[in-house]
Scaffold this active site. Structure first.
Site, PDB file in Angstrom:
ATOM      1  CB  CYS A  78      43.207  14.136 101.711  1.00 36.60           C
ATOM      2  SG  CYS A  78      42.089  13.186 102.708  1.00 36.60           S
ATOM      3  CG  MET A  79      39.869  15.220 104.537  1.00 40.02           C
ATOM      4  SD  MET A  79      39.443  16.064 103.017  1.00 40.02           S
ATOM      5  CE  MET A  79      38.662  17.516 103.628  1.00 40.02           C
ATOM      6  N   GLY A 104      37.781  13.508 100.156  1.00 41.53           N
ATOM      7  CA  GLY A 104      38.250  12.539  99.171  1.00 41.53           C
ATOM      8  C   GLY A 104      38.028  11.095  99.548  1.00 41.53           C
ATOM      9  CD  GLN A 105      41.298   8.761 102.678  1.00 37.23           C
ATOM     10  OE1 GLN A 105      41.523   7.584 102.764  1.00 37.23           O
ATOM     11  NE2 GLN A 105      41.932   9.659 103.390  1.00 37.23           N
TER      12      GLN A 105
END
Lengths: 771, 229
Positions: free
Chosen positions: A174-175, A397-398
């Site tokens: 995600c990152m 996102g986390q």
């Protein structure tokens, strides 16, 4: 009942009688109904368990149970707000299928065992695998939901003790593009601005970011800023499908998947053409470079890529941009040239402040690093960066993708400070860890996709995952799920609930969840957030930090993990802070973090640094320089000439639709937590496929009708959603990925950005058929 | 000529008309107020807007006139109120269909800002205490399924106590936080208010003058030591 309460209740009862006699016409009957009491309810601060926004919450605890949540008005992130997930988060802790004890596979059956026995087995199996196949045959795969101490202990254990770089985390999914974007453009990771930019800007440009559903609290802050400044503040949505965000925005521009690369270049083309370049800023603080082209997509095992960058001058950059006139980009992207000019005018207007927001649309991209670079280009050309209300802002996102994975560095090439490839960085880490420097391997091993491929091939034999569910989240899932089940693989899973990942485990370790242990997260705006242990974990559930320590000690690393159980989080955090000490990344002290709902780093002399690289706000910047991008040796940020490249798999005659996967407001990532929250499950009980109404009409498909989606990798059947909350353009569909009964990742492609190694979950070709 | 003579007479008549009208309004309102207060013994009093301002965005905020609601209209109860919340203070679910799921607010405020009678439900629309917050769907979700993903051991926690007073006859404590619930009248007055917690004196709008939040009350400990001079 305490004596005080008893006295009070007695007083109330007699008061009722007295009052009823004294004040006729006023009913006090209600008083007797009040048998319950909230006197035991205490509110404690904690960051939200879910997304990277990092809302400050207050958790109501009574009689040892978490029973209520409200937004923390003292949190500068959420200012008392929360979203429906965060406000119901405590309910998940009480799902009936919590793991309360360890399980070990015996004769093909998962059998409950005391956790000490399971930890013994994990340690002996890990040692046995190292003895037999070498230290690079064991791997640890964690998460952006790891707390900072979890990640720190994991890094010390794997890199400093065992001596392998087989440490990765799901934040790679995600990152990673955001990280490589920051590193290539600025030489240092994480956003230079902070959320306070929202109240100081007048333009929000959202790059493929459905903020209304994914970062609702921040979106509410954007809406509030617009409400307070009618006519001036604009929200611009750049998207591949119409969403709640699009409809709430002032303007929404639909573009063809992958052409965000061309759009960003067209904006730069126009800014230069219109003479809106901030020439002074550019000459003093920016270099222009180009990198390799034709860089591939990482589809094959053992794929290797290394970028080479060379400086170019403004003329060469302008020549490069000549391919990106609004007219040419209109043909490519479908966005009308006049709208591209309008966008460029917003960015270029010297009297307008602009914040760009993005998240997975830009990061989960086979050219994710480039896409990040290209947004930075716009801000660097105009000098709209590192100033209040002006800046590019990569959202996460986390809850601790930044705090743990990026800052602690639980990635194969990273150390808490620096990278394994540099001797100086290895020496620095080894000295704090108290381990011989030779033990830290200088060679990065497997990034996430490569790690799961290695498990499938058998190069990795032992894999331990914590706080993540790769057998739902890996792209091209069938291959990786099958790999884990092969003979001779040993899979350890630490989790809270049964998931598709615990389903392939040989050992399941019950984990303490969130406020059942003490911990720290780090959110998108460099804010470190501490939370106390507020309630007991169920049964034998144990924090991920302590599980790792227990196994490390069993393997003989007692000297490296000397922490006391009562104070280990503080001890670990304070040891970790030594890696980042200094003006550029100094972290707030433990005691301060316990007082406040989070503090932003660099935390220097009791003060947060809200805007990095700007002399006015950042004490690390050389005096008199105005701006210094100190991540780079010469203090200059980089504008990159990065071209448009097509996606690795685009729709064709056999698979004529685009497939995009993502989230919905009610569920957070895979739904293992949020599906166990009744109100959220009942709001969104299953995944669906959004179909454009025109496509539906052509196929004779009605809302709720069944649809079969087929890609070259797999097939699933879902119910159609027509004119639902999202509306994809014709010949494209959208599927949320939360539902473990409808595995969208059976469909997705495991192509990734060659620089970031992050897969693209947003684009592949799919066949759509009515069932 | 005739117009000149008629003028003063017309003026007197108009004036008299106003006086009569004023008296009717004055006594009428008083009578209604009295009946409202008197009814508190048997049931609550409430306010109703005579025009039922449903869908009228320009209508004034919660009305002050007191009267009886429509006979037979459904009355909101605490039980229903809490059945829509996971715990006291949780955002309520949306118990009705929403036409456009693709909006952060599909005209929610058209009904929920000022309330009013909805024939479809034979009930009065609950009024939001925080109409300034436009991203409704951030917190409020539909319920399209009744089942659970897995069983849960979660039980609704004890509800906040009601009717607590510090001294006999004193004002009632507010048993909940005021965060996003600063408009007391949204829930405590009007025909949409919850029957058990309706105010007996909605015309006195400075609620916080007498009522204080009783949540988290700690006994006071003086830091001053009288022995130290």
């Amino acid at each position: 009942m305490e004596r005080r309460d008893f006295m009070k209740n007695a007083a109330l009862t007699s008061a009722c009688a007295a009052a009823a006699a004294m004040v006729p016409g006023v009913s006090f009957g209600r008083v007797q109904e009040a048998g319950t009491t909230d006197r035991g309810l205490k509110w404690h601060k904690a960051p939200c368990r879910f997304c990277g926004v990092g809302c400050g919450m207050l958790i109501g605890v009574a009689s040892g149970k978490a029973i209520a949540v409200k937004g923390d008005p003292a949190s500068s992130v959420s200012r008392g707000l929360g979203c429906v997930k965060g406000l119901h988060s405590v309910q998940m802790l009480y799902a009936s299928d919590r793991f309360k004890q360890a399980f070990v596979k015996k004769n093909g059956q998962m059998v409950p065992v005391p956790i000490s026995e399971a930890l013994d087995l994990v340690a002996s199996k890990m040692q046995e695998t190292i003895d037999q196949y070498g230290k690079d045959s064991v791997a640890l795969y964690g998460s952006g939901q790891w707390t900072i101490p979890d990640g720190y202990v994991a890094s010390k254990f794997m890199k400093g003790c065992i001596g392998t770089n087989n440490l990765e985390a799901n934040a790679r999914l995600c990152m990673a593009s955001a990280v490589t974007g920051f590193l290539t453009s600025f030489g240092a990771d994480e956003p230079m601005g902070c959320y306070d930019d929202i109240e100081q800007t007048d333009t929000f440009v959202l790059w493929g970011n459905n903020m209304a559903e994914m970062h609702p609290v921040l979106f509410s802050r954007c809406l509030e800023q617009r409400r307070r400044n009618p006519g001036r503040v604009k929200i611009i949505d750049l998207t591949t499908r119409t969403t709640r965000t699009s409809r709430a925005a002032d303007e929404s521009f639909l573009f063809r998947p992958q052409t965000d690369l061309a759009i960003a270049n067209a904006i730069c083309h126009e800014i230069i053409k219109n003479g809106q370049v901030n020439a002074e800023f550019l000459s003093q603080h920016v270099n222009i470079m180009k990198g390799k082209t034709n860089i591939g997509y990482g589809l094959e095992d053992h794929f290797k890529f290394k970028d080479e960058t060379t400086p170019i001058d403004m003329a060469a950059y302008q020549a490069f941009l000549a391919d990106y006139t609004p007219e040419k980009v209109e043909a490519l992207s479908g966005v009308p040239a006049r709208d591209l000019r309008k966008l460029a005018a917003l960015y270029g207007d010297p009297n307008r402040k602009v914040v760009s927001f993005w998240c997975m649309g830009t990061n989960q991209h086979t050219r994710g690093t480039w896409a990040n670079n290209l947004i930075y280009n716009i801000h660097l050309l105009t000098g709209k960066i590192s100033k209040p209300g002006n800046g590019p802002f990569s959202l996460t996102g986390q809850p601790s993708a930044c705090g743990t994975v990026r800052e602690v560095g639980t990635l194969t090439h990273k150390l808490p400070h620096g990278v394994v490839m540099k001797k100086k960085h290895r020496e620095f880490a080894a000295q704090i860890w108290g381990v011989p420097v030779e033990r830290i391997s200088a060679k990065p091993s497997y990034h996430t996709v490569a790690m799961f491929r290695a498990l499938d091939r058998g190069d990795i034999r032992f894999m331990w995952t914590q706080v993540t569910n790769p057998y739902q989240t890996m792209p091209k899932l069938k291959r990786y799920a099958a790999g884990a089940k092969k003979d001779g693989r040993f899979v350890v899973v630490s989790d809270v609930f049964p998931t598709p990942t615990t389903a392939v485990a040989d050992v399941i370790l019950p984990a303490a969840c969130w406020i059942e242990r003490e911990g720290l997260y780090g959110n998108s705006e460099r804010r470190t957030q501490h939370f106390d242990q507020l309630i007991d974990p169920p049964g034998e559930a144990m924090s991920d930090t302590w599980q790792l320590i227990e196994v490390a000690r069993r393997m003989g690393f007692t000297k490296e993990f000397p922490y006391a159980e009562e104070t280990h989080i503080q001890e670990i955090y304070e040891e970790y802070c030594r890696h980042h000490a200094g003006l550029k990344h100094g972290l707030a002290p433990y005691d301060e973090l316990r007082k406040y709902p989070g503090l932003i780093w660099p935390y220097v002399k009791g003060k947060e640094t809200k805007w990095c690289y700007n002399e006015k706000y950042d004490p690390a910047v050389k005096k008199g320089s105005g701006f210094e991008f100190y991540g780079k040796g010469d203090g200059k940020a980089v504008i990159y000439a990065r071209p448009y490249d097509p996606a690795p798999e685009e729709p064709d005659a056999d698979y004529p639709f685009w497939l995009c996967t993502g989230r919905v407001l009610e569920h957070w990532h895979i739904g293992s937590m949020t599906q166990r929250i009744p109100v959220l499950h009942q709001a969104m009980p299953e995944a669906y496929v959004e179909v454009n109404p025109e496509d539906a009409r052509r196929m004779g498909l009605v809302d709720g009708g069944e649809v079969r989606l087929t890609t070259r990798r797999g097939t699933i059947v879902l119910k159609a959603k027509i004119n639902g909350r999202g509306n994809p353009v014709p010949f494209s569909v959208f599927v949320p990925f939360f539902d473990e009964n409808k595995m969208s990742n059976d469909l997705t492609l495991d192509a990734y950005c060659p620089i970031a190694k992050q897969p693209d979950y947003k684009k592949c070709a799919v066949k759509v058929e009515r069932v | 000529m005739s117009t000149k003579q008629a003028s003063p007479l017309t003026g007197v008549l108009i004036l008299a008309g106003f006086v009569v009208l004023g008296m009717v309004v004055f006594f009428g309102v008083r009578a209604r107020l009295q009946s409202g207060t008197a009814s508190a013994e048997h049931g609550p009093s409430w306010m109703e807007h005579p025009l039922e301002p449903r869908m009228k965005k320009t209508a004034p905020p919660p009305p002050r006139t007191v009267s009886t609601p429509r006979p037979g209209a459904k009355v909101r109860t605490l039980q229903e109120f809490y059945s829509r919340r996971a715990y006291a203070g949780a955002p309520p679910i949306i118990p009705h269909a929403v036409e456009n799921d693709g909006l952060i607010s599909d005209g929610c405020l058209n009904c929920h800002q000022e309330g009013g009678y909805v024939p479809e439900y034979n009930a009065y629309t609950p009024i939001t205490p925080h109409p300034e917050m436009g991203n409704c769907r951030q917190c409020h979700v539909l319920q399209v399924s009744a089942g659970l993903f897995v069983e849960t051991e979660w039980t609704q926690p004890d509800l906040p106590p009601r009717g607590r007073q510090a001294i006999p006859g004193g004002p009632l404590e507010i048993p909940h936080s005021l965060q996003f619930r600063e408009n007391c009248l949204a829930c405590h007055a009007g025909p949409q208010a919850i029957i058990e917690i309706r105010s007996s004196h909605p015309e006195r709008t400075n609620c916080l003058q007498c009522h204080v939040v009783g949540d988290n009350m700690q006994s006071f400990k003086s830091q001053i030591d009288p022995r130290v001079k």
